[in-house]
Enzyme design. Structure first.
Site, mmCIF file in Angstrom:
data_model
loop_
_atom_site.group_PDB
_atom_site.id
_atom_site.type_symbol
_atom_site.label_atom_id
_atom_site.label_comp_id
_atom_site.label_asym_id
_atom_site.label_seq_id
_atom_site.Cartn_x
_atom_site.Cartn_y
_atom_site.Cartn_z
ATOM 1 N N SER A 101 0.824 -1.213 0.000
ATOM 2 C CA SER A 101 0.000 0.000 0.000
ATOM 3 C C SER A 101 0.857 1.263 0.000
ATOM 4 O O SER A 101 1.603 1.514 -0.938
ATOM 5 C CB SER A 101 -0.952 -0.042 1.192
ATOM 6 O OG SER A 101 -1.949 0.945 1.090
ATOM 7 N N ASP A 242 -2.194 6.441 -3.536
ATOM 8 C CA ASP A 242 -1.061 5.765 -2.903
ATOM 9 C C ASP A 242 -0.596 4.635 -3.811
ATOM 10 O O ASP A 242 -1.078 4.484 -4.934
ATOM 11 C CB ASP A 242 -1.406 5.283 -1.494
ATOM 12 C CG ASP A 242 -2.403 4.137 -1.482
ATOM 13 O OD1 ASP A 242 -3.111 3.950 -2.487
ATOM 14 O OD2 ASP A 242 -2.479 3.420 -0.466
ATOM 15 N N ASP A 244 -0.966 1.469 -4.152
ATOM 16 C CA ASP A 244 -1.877 0.497 -4.760
ATOM 17 C C ASP A 244 -3.225 1.120 -5.113
ATOM 18 O O ASP A 244 -4.152 0.418 -5.501
ATOM 19 C CB ASP A 244 -2.056 -0.730 -3.866
ATOM 20 C CG ASP A 244 -2.796 -0.426 -2.572
ATOM 21 O OD1 ASP A 244 -2.757 0.728 -2.120
ATOM 22 O OD2 ASP A 244 -3.410 -1.350 -2.012
ATOM 23 N N ASP A 246 -5.719 2.421 -3.514
ATOM 24 C CA ASP A 246 -6.979 2.218 -2.796
ATOM 25 C C ASP A 246 -7.304 3.403 -1.893
ATOM 26 O O ASP A 246 -8.329 3.407 -1.216
ATOM 27 C CB ASP A 246 -6.980 0.907 -2.010
ATOM 28 C CG ASP A 246 -5.988 0.887 -0.849
ATOM 29 O OD1 ASP A 246 -5.141 1.800 -0.767
ATOM 30 O OD2 ASP A 246 -6.062 -0.050 -0.034
#
Length: 447
Positions: A101, A242, A244, A246
């Protein structure tokens, strides 16, 4: 039973520290066995972000899944919400996102999704943990039943079309100059392309991943570069994702950061006016600012709070029938569209409000004045610093000093060895002093 491997967002740790090829292989085998239900041919979708260790983890997991007879569909670098969406649309039994992440490249992690694209429940994660610690030699597939692996083409276009469909067909982003920071991460190809197809004048940054620069001085956790670029390009808005994708943070035309609480306020009010809220309220975590709660109350909307973690927000949304929820950090869940936080789709909902209102982002995205909120992190090497008597005393004294005019929230991170200390109240100087006192005590206890 306490969890040995899984935290609040899958398994996460230092690459070749906790996250080794051996562990990834075992997770593939354990998850593959846990999700082989029925006699049909089973398959898993695997995506990843752009960090260097992604290759190592990906290939180890392929070996794990195929060794227990599960076919693997590899989609390469893709946003976490895209992997969740593809898991469901491709009728897979399981989805995997290899990502840490918002962490830097040294870390990596494994997020798992069930066949409907939702993150796994605590019970299923515990089942997988049990399998991780059991010998499974006798449960490996026979030679003729081993799984196959293949790379899937065209997945970028699938996600782009999915994201575009969350906006009305007659709504274009024509006339908007948008700077988008993809954090040198998973969204570096799909999001700039989608914005361009929607008509925006796109200025992409953070779109040159090299395996090492994911989240480094860029993205939603470091929006300074985005703020500077927005002012330099005289853009209407900046979008920071960010690693990834999400989570999302926005920047207005003046370069000021717009956090997840303000985004929730914008979407909640817009959806209420359009009759799109499934219930008169939204879900957020204990970290969300009291200012958001007061704003929503003025709109006739409730704020239901959960522990920190988007999985807990989603669980409350599903059980309570809510279709909007999120976190101050920028995880925004729109359950009409997605099964997990989707930073880009959330940004699109705000862009829709901006286009319809024809007002500057600084006006659209400032719905309330947040109470002063101080958040500091204390890194530790293990143990239980929160059990230290001096720390307990500092916390107790702090609560007395705030005396009903603020609140304290002290918790251990579920994803890294950090204790987070948050103070909130109307007197900023008092809140800062209370937080600093607790942080000092924690620092001594953790030394």
């Amino acid at each position: 039973m306490s969890r040995k491997y899984f935290g609040t967002d899958g398994i996460r740790g230092r690459a070749n520290g906790l996250i080794t090829p051996e562990l990834a292989l075992k997770v593939g085998q354990a998850a593959g066995l846990a999700f082989q239900r029925g006699d049909h041919r089973h398959r898993v979708v695997i995506g990843k972000d752009t960090r260097l260790s992604g290759y190592m983890i990906e290939y180890a997991m392929v070996a794990g899944f195929t060794s227990v007879g599960m076919d693997v569909l590899l989609v390469g670098p893709m946003p976490t919400p895209a992997v969740a969406m593809l898991t469901k649309s491709m009728r897979a039994d399981l989805g995997v996102m290899i990502s840490a992440s918002h962490n830097l490249f040294e870390d990596n992690g494994i997020k798992l999704f069930g066949p409907q694209g939702f993150k796994l429940s605590d019970d299923v994660e515990k089942q997988i943990e049990q399998l991780l610690d059991e010998p499974i030699d006798k449960r490996l597939a026979q030679s003729a039943s081993l799984g196959r692996a293949r790379r899937i083409d065209g997945v970028h276009d699938r996600y782009i079309e999915f994201a575009k469909r969350t906006l009305p067909r007659d709504l274009s982003l024509d006339g908007l100059r948008v700077v988008v920071d993809c954090a040198n991460g998973a969204a570096y190809k799909v999001v700039p392309e989608a914005l361009w197809e929607l008509g925006a004048d796109v200025v992409p940054i953070g779109v040159e991943p090299d395996g090492f620069n994911i989240n480094k001085d860029c993205g939603s956790t470091s929006p300074e570069a985005l703020s500077k670029k927005v002012r330099e390009m005289r853009a209407d808005i900046g979008i920071a994702l960010d690693g990834d994708a999400d989570r999302v943070i926005l920047v207005d035309e003046r370069g000021h950061v717009v956090d997840g609480d303000q985004l929730l306020a914008v979407i909640a009010q817009s959806w209420k006016e359009d009759g799109r809220l499934s219930r008169p309220g939204i879900v957020a975590t204990v970290m969300s600012n009291l200012g958001l709660e007061r704003f929503l109350k003025g709109q006739g909307l409730d704020l239901v709070r959960t522990p920190v973690g988007d999985r807990y927000v989603l669980e409350q949304m599903l059980s309570g029938g809510y279709n909007l929820g999120g976190e101050q950090s920028g995880h925004i869940i729109l359950s009409d569209y997605a099964t997990t936080g989707d930073g880009f789709v959330a940004a699109l909902q705000v862009l829709a409000v901006v286009q319809k209102s024809r007002r500057p982002v600084s006006e659209v995205c400032h719905r309330f004045d947040p109470l002063p909120q101080i958040l500091k992190n204390v890194r530790h090497k293990g143990g239980k610093p929160l059990d230290d008597s001096d720390v307990k005393s500092a916390i107790s004294d702090g609560e007395k000093r705030l005396n009903g005019h603020g609140r304290l929230l002290i918790r251990s991170s579920g994803t890294e060895p950090v204790i987070r200390v948050m103070g909130e109240g109307e007197d900023r100087i008092l809140v800062e002093d209370v937080v600093d006192t607790i942080v000092s005590a924690l620092g001594q206890a953790a030394a």
